[in-house]
Motif scaffolding. Structure first.
Motif: not given
Length: 243
Positions: A33-37, A183-191, A223-231, A235-240
């Motif tokens: 959400v932080a990255g999106w806003t 979604v890459d969690a890095t930009p919004g992680f601290e927030r 977020t680290r657990t998801a990294a294996e599947r996101f280059g 990451a934050v993961t979703f089922e879309v």
């Protein structure tokens, strides 16, 4: 080879996040959400309850306003200004037409292209039983995505000036064991850490660990657990589900 997750759709301007309780979005979604806003997208939070049954040492009448204040502060930390509470009773939220109608009305008001909700399935990855509130709100949100576009479902909403909105293009489910996108969690992680930490009263009742250390450890692990599947990127993961 582990199947890689797709980037989240980017062709949208408005999102509505619908969950059962204060803190549901902060346990995983807030970094996205932080990255999106930051990108100028509009995100609104809709909570079915005020989380009044969530703290054993606080009576619901005292707990509800406190948790509402904490949720608003939490949303603000990631750039979300609009937070709406539906007032369903925490712990006994019922799936049914009343809940679907309330969510449908909100979709028609806010007119999102993207809906976000939390795991609607019976379990968390087949390991822990999911709560009735999460299941009810998640399922009702998935259903309301279609209800919002049909003028003959809940026609009373049209009489109230809420015209059909058939513009929901995706429903993204967080907390799922069947993710398809990330979604890459890095930009919004601290927030996201600050957003979860805003629920301090709840967290202090939940654990004896230092609240900030607890928030940081939990979110970093997820977020680290998801990294294996996101280059390799946290990451934050979703089922879309596309519509």
């Amino acid at each position: 080879m582990t199947q890689q997750l797709e980037p989240m759709p980017a062709d949208w301007r408005r999102a509505l996040a619908v969950v059962a309780h204060p803190d549901d979005l902060e346990y995983g979604c807030a970094a996205a959400v932080a990255g999106w806003t930051d990108e100028g997208r509009e995100v609104t939070y809709l909570l079915a309850s005020r989380g009044e049954a969530g703290i054993d040492t606080l009576a619901p009448a005292d707990c509800a306003p406190l948790r509402e204040r904490e949720q608003r502060a939490s949303a603000s930390a990631v750039g979300v200004a609009a937070v709406e509470f539906l007032g369903h009773r925490d712990g006994v939220i019922e799936y049914g037409t009343a809940l679907r109608r309330d969510i449908t009305a909100a979709i028609r008001r806010y007119r999102p292209e993207l809906l976000i909700t939390l795991n609607h399935r019976d379990t968390w990855g087949g390991v822990a039983w999911n709560t009735p509130d999460h299941r009810a709100v998640g399922r009702a949100t998935l259903d309301a995505a279609g209800d919002a576009g049909n003028r003959w479902i809940f026609p009373e909403l049209g009489e109230q000036g809420l015209e059909p909105w058939d513009g929901v293009r995706w429903v993204a489910v967080a907390g799922t064991d069947r993710p398809t996108h990330a979604v890459d969690a890095t930009p919004g992680f601290e927030r996201s850490v600050q957003s979860l930490l805003a629920h301090r009263t709840y967290i202090e009742a939940l654990t004896d660990e230092d609240p900030e250390a607890y928030c940081r450890t939990f979110l970093a692990g997820a977020t680290r657990t998801a990294a294996e599947r996101f280059g390799g990127r946290p990451a934050v993961t979703f089922e879309v589900f596309a519509r």
